[in-house]
Motif scaffolding. Structure first.
Motif, PDB file in Angstrom:
ATOM      1  N   UNK A  78       7.148   6.651   9.856  1.00  0.00           N
ATOM      2  CA  UNK A  78       7.705   7.399  10.985  1.00  0.00           C
ATOM      3  C   UNK A  78       7.849   6.461  12.177  1.00  0.00           C
ATOM      4  N   UNK A  79       8.685   6.857  13.118  1.00  0.00           N
ATOM      5  CA  UNK A  79       8.856   6.039  14.322  1.00  0.00           C
ATOM      6  C   UNK A  79       9.016   6.940  15.538  1.00  0.00           C
ATOM      7  N   UNK A  93       0.833  -1.200   0.000  1.00  0.00           N
ATOM      8  CA  UNK A  93       0.000   0.000   0.000  1.00  0.00           C
ATOM      9  C   UNK A  93       0.873   1.258   0.000  1.00  0.00           C
ATOM     10  N   UNK A  94       0.197   2.400  -0.124  1.00  0.00           N
ATOM     11  CA  UNK A  94       0.899   3.692  -0.068  1.00  0.00           C
ATOM     12  C   UNK A  94       0.671   4.402   1.270  1.00  0.00           C
ATOM     13  N   UNK A  95      -0.008   3.738   2.167  1.00  0.00           N
ATOM     14  CA  UNK A  95      -0.404   4.367   3.421  1.00  0.00           C
ATOM     15  C   UNK A  95       0.807   4.670   4.309  1.00  0.00           C
ATOM     16  N   UNK A  96       0.735   5.774   5.063  1.00  0.00           N
ATOM     17  CA  UNK A  96       1.795   6.041   6.038  1.00  0.00           C
ATOM     18  C   UNK A  96       1.756   5.020   7.169  1.00  0.00           C
ATOM     19  N   UNK A  97       2.909   4.819   7.809  1.00  0.00           N
ATOM     20  CA  UNK A  97       3.020   3.817   8.867  1.00  0.00           C
ATOM     21  C   UNK A  97       3.714   4.447  10.070  1.00  0.00           C
ATOM     22  N   UNK A 139       8.269   1.735  19.523  1.00  0.00           N
ATOM     23  CA  UNK A 139       9.050   0.739  20.238  1.00  0.00           C
ATOM     24  C   UNK A 139      10.228   1.388  20.934  1.00  0.00           C
ATOM     25  N   UNK A 140      10.823   0.672  21.871  1.00  0.00           N
ATOM     26  CA  UNK A 140      11.939   1.209  22.633  1.00  0.00           C
ATOM     27  C   UNK A 140      13.186   1.360  21.756  1.00  0.00           C
ATOM     28  N   UNK A 141      14.153   2.110  22.266  1.00  0.00           N
ATOM     29  CA  UNK A 141      15.419   2.294  21.555  1.00  0.00           C
ATOM     30  C   UNK A 141      16.068   0.930  21.331  1.00  0.00           C
ATOM     31  N   UNK A 142      16.519   0.715  20.095  1.00  0.00           N
ATOM     32  CA  UNK A 142      17.247  -0.512  19.780  1.00  0.00           C
ATOM     33  C   UNK A 142      16.397  -1.737  19.565  1.00  0.00           C
ATOM     34  N   UNK A 143      15.068  -1.565  19.508  1.00  0.00           N
ATOM     35  CA  UNK A 143      14.193  -2.734  19.381  1.00  0.00           C
ATOM     36  C   UNK A 143      14.035  -3.221  17.944  1.00  0.00           C
ATOM     37  N   UNK A 144      14.448  -2.429  16.952  1.00  0.00           N
ATOM     38  CA  UNK A 144      14.386  -2.865  15.559  1.00  0.00           C
ATOM     39  C   UNK A 144      13.371  -2.131  14.708  1.00  0.00           C
ATOM     40  N   UNK A 145      13.082  -0.881  15.062  1.00  0.00           N
ATOM     41  CA  UNK A 145      12.075  -0.116  14.302  1.00  0.00           C
ATOM     42  C   UNK A 145      12.534   0.151  12.871  1.00  0.00           C
ATOM     43  N   UNK A 146      13.822   0.517  12.707  1.00  0.00           N
ATOM     44  CA  UNK A 146      14.310   0.797  11.357  1.00  0.00           C
ATOM     45  C   UNK A 146      14.301  -0.461  10.493  1.00  0.00           C
ATOM     46  N   UNK A 147      14.573  -1.614  11.087  1.00  0.00           N
ATOM     47  CA  UNK A 147      14.526  -2.861  10.335  1.00  0.00           C
ATOM     48  C   UNK A 147      13.117  -3.118   9.808  1.00  0.00           C
ATOM     49  N   UNK A 148      12.119  -2.787  10.608  1.00  0.00           N
ATOM     50  CA  UNK A 148      10.727  -2.921  10.156  1.00  0.00           C
ATOM     51  C   UNK A 148      10.450  -1.974   8.995  1.00  0.00           C
ATOM     52  N   UNK A 196      10.211   6.766  -3.710  1.00  0.00           N
ATOM     53  CA  UNK A 196      10.559   5.741  -2.739  1.00  0.00           C
ATOM     54  C   UNK A 196       9.924   5.987  -1.394  1.00  0.00           C
ATOM     55  N   UNK A 197      10.737   5.861  -0.343  1.00  0.00           N
ATOM     56  CA  UNK A 197      10.232   5.938   1.028  1.00  0.00           C
ATOM     57  C   UNK A 197      11.098   6.867   1.867  1.00  0.00           C
ATOM     58  N   UNK A 198      10.448   7.728   2.646  1.00  0.00           N
ATOM     59  CA  UNK A 198      11.155   8.546   3.634  1.00  0.00           C
ATOM     60  C   UNK A 198      10.841   7.957   5.013  1.00  0.00           C
ATOM     61  N   UNK A 199      11.890   7.660   5.760  1.00  0.00           N
ATOM     62  CA  UNK A 199      11.711   7.120   7.105  1.00  0.00           C
ATOM     63  C   UNK A 199      12.141   8.180   8.103  1.00  0.00           C
ATOM     64  N   UNK A 200      11.174   8.725   8.855  1.00  0.00           N
ATOM     65  CA  UNK A 200      11.412   9.812   9.806  1.00  0.00           C
ATOM     66  C   UNK A 200      11.505   9.226  11.212  1.00  0.00           C
ATOM     67  N   UNK A 201      12.709   9.187  11.746  1.00  0.00           N
ATOM     68  CA  UNK A 201      12.922   8.652  13.085  1.00  0.00           C
ATOM     69  C   UNK A 201      12.672   9.735  14.137  1.00  0.00           C
TER      70      UNK A 201
END
Length: 445
Positions: A279-280, A166-170, A174-183, A235-240
């Motif tokens: 975003x995370x 999908x194109x939906x935002x996500x 999660x806590x620091x170091x839990x793997x949010x960027x991997x998701x 593509x995708x922008x991932x905003x931490x």
């Protein structure tokens, strides 16, 4: 091999040569035909008895069997023009004791169109197989960086598989170091944007006065300095750490998600953009919305798909798999053979709270791989705070019976995490297998 051939009668060999290939010919070292099957003779409109002993070029138009023997190199599916058609034969030199004594040829496709039809069929079949494989692909292949098979991780992988196209935002929490960027990277990898850029920005590491420029760019005279959003176009922008984004910039991000446009700094011009937003946040945004530190309208726009990444202490059953994965990785990087982990080390790591989550575990494994002298990781090379924590094993309150019951459950649980064979566990604990099963049931393990 020779003994197997010797077991075949001449009649069987002849039947194989006559029927196993549509057209088949064998020549000696002088390129003279010593065998040709009847089907080939019918196509060439020649009498088999008459062509035996003739040079292959006298019988087969444009033949290159003699060149195969001269150069000792096989021709595989090499186009051959004969009687008005291109065909695809194989020409193979025959070696005996390291010397070429002849060659054989077989026609795979009598017409290139036959090959094209088959190739098209094979291609369609392969595409179908690939689609089926992608549908039922092992999760480890689809999510090479999301390690673990706990219920929590399996649920995250299933959700990512659904939302990735999908194109939906996500929103990923999660806590620091839990793997949010991997998701986030897994979502991008499984989407139709996987060939386009995946761009990250950490709002907590950039001065707030520069965040707007970093995100949306800036006009400098007649030149547009692109921001991260523009770099991720398509593509995708991932905003931490989106919680660190000032409210004014949150408003511009909301407009971008809703309208598909951005407004760079120093201009009123709106630029169309096609960028998926992920975003995370390390802390729940709901609390920030209540205190007016995060825009409610933006929150509701991004929270419709929310991934809650559990801390490592809540999916401790994934620990052995994570440990082995990191050991394999760092052993390769260090150029050393794989090393094993002593059972006591597993117990120590399993009884630690992991405030830094998977990232902390990875850093610790990397360190101990380099520190280990032998082929086994022992407790003495673990960081001191882990060894000290492991000594605090049992509860400090409760009756003796309750404490012993708790310890029993912990011991059995830890054995189960590092050993699948229950016979071995029972033997190591000095109890029968039936007793072990009773205790497993008793402690709901």
């Amino acid at each position: 091999m020779k003994s197997l051939i010797n077991n075949l009668s001449p009649e069987v060999i002849e039947q194989i040569l006559e029927t196993a290939f549509s057209w088949f010919v064998v020549v000696d070292k002088d390129a003279k035909i010593i065998y040709i099957n009847e089907e080939y003779c019918k196509f060439l409109e020649v009498n088999r008895e008459e062509v035996i002993g003739k040079h292959v070029t006298e019988v087969i138009e444009n033949s290159e069997m003699h060149l195969v023997m001269q150069h000792g190199v096989a021709h595989i599916a090499a186009p051959h023009y004969i009687k008005g058609n291109y065909m695809l034969p194989n020409r193979i030199p025959i070696y005996v004791d390291g010397e070429i004594v002849g060659a054989f040829g077989s026609v795979m496709f009598r017409d290139v169109n036959d090959w094209k039809k088959l190739n098209s069929h094979v291609q369609k079949t392969l595409e179908k197989i690939e689609r089926n494989m992608n549908t039922s692909m092992n999760q480890q292949e689809r999510f090479p960086n999301l390690i673990g098979s706990s219920n929590a991780i399996r649920k995250i992988k299933e959700t990512i598989s659904i939302i990735a196209p999908t194109k939906l935002p996500v929103l990923i929490e999660g806590e620091i170091g839990s793997g949010k960027e991997l998701c986030a990277r897994s979502i991008h990898r499984l989407s139709d944007r996987f060939e386009k850029p995946f761009v990250t920005i950490d709002c907590s590491s950039i001065p707030k006065e520069l965040l707007e420029i970093e995100l949306f760019g800036k006009w400098d005279g007649n030149t547009l300095k692109k921001g991260r959003v523009s770099l991720a176009d398509g593509g995708t922008i991932y905003i931490q750490e989106i919680s660190e984004l000032p409210l004014t910039i949150q408003a511009k991000l909301l407009k971008m998600i809703q309208d598909g446009t951005i407004q760079p700094v120093e201009t009123d011009e709106e630029v169309p953009i096609n960028t998926r937003v992920i975003v995370s946040s390390n802390s729940p945004l709901t609390e920030l919305v209540k205190t007016k530190q995060f825009r409610e309208d933006l929150f509701y726009r991004i929270q419709s798909i929310t991934l809650q990444v559990p801390p490592l202490r809540e999916r401790i059953e994934d620990l052995p798999e994570l440990i082995q994965t990191f050991i394999n990785k760092f052993c390769v990087e260090a150029g050393r053979r794989n090393i094993k982990v002593h059972r006591k080390v597993y117990w120590t790591l399993q009884n630690y709270d992991w405030p830094g989550n998977v990232r902390e575990l990875q850093d610790i494994i990397e360190a101990i791989v380099h520190l280990a002298d032998g082929d086994v990781i022992t407790e003495d090379i673990l960081p001191f705070h882990l060894r000290r924590k492991s000594s605090n094993f049992s509860r400090s309150n409760g009756t003796l019976e309750e404490i012993l019951n708790h310890v029993e459950g912990q011991v059995i649980k830890e054995y189960l995490l590092v050993e699948k064979d229950k016979n071995k566990i029972a033997q190591q604990l000095g109890i029968s297998r039936s007793t072990l099963y009773e205790k497993i049931k008793k402690h709901n393990l």
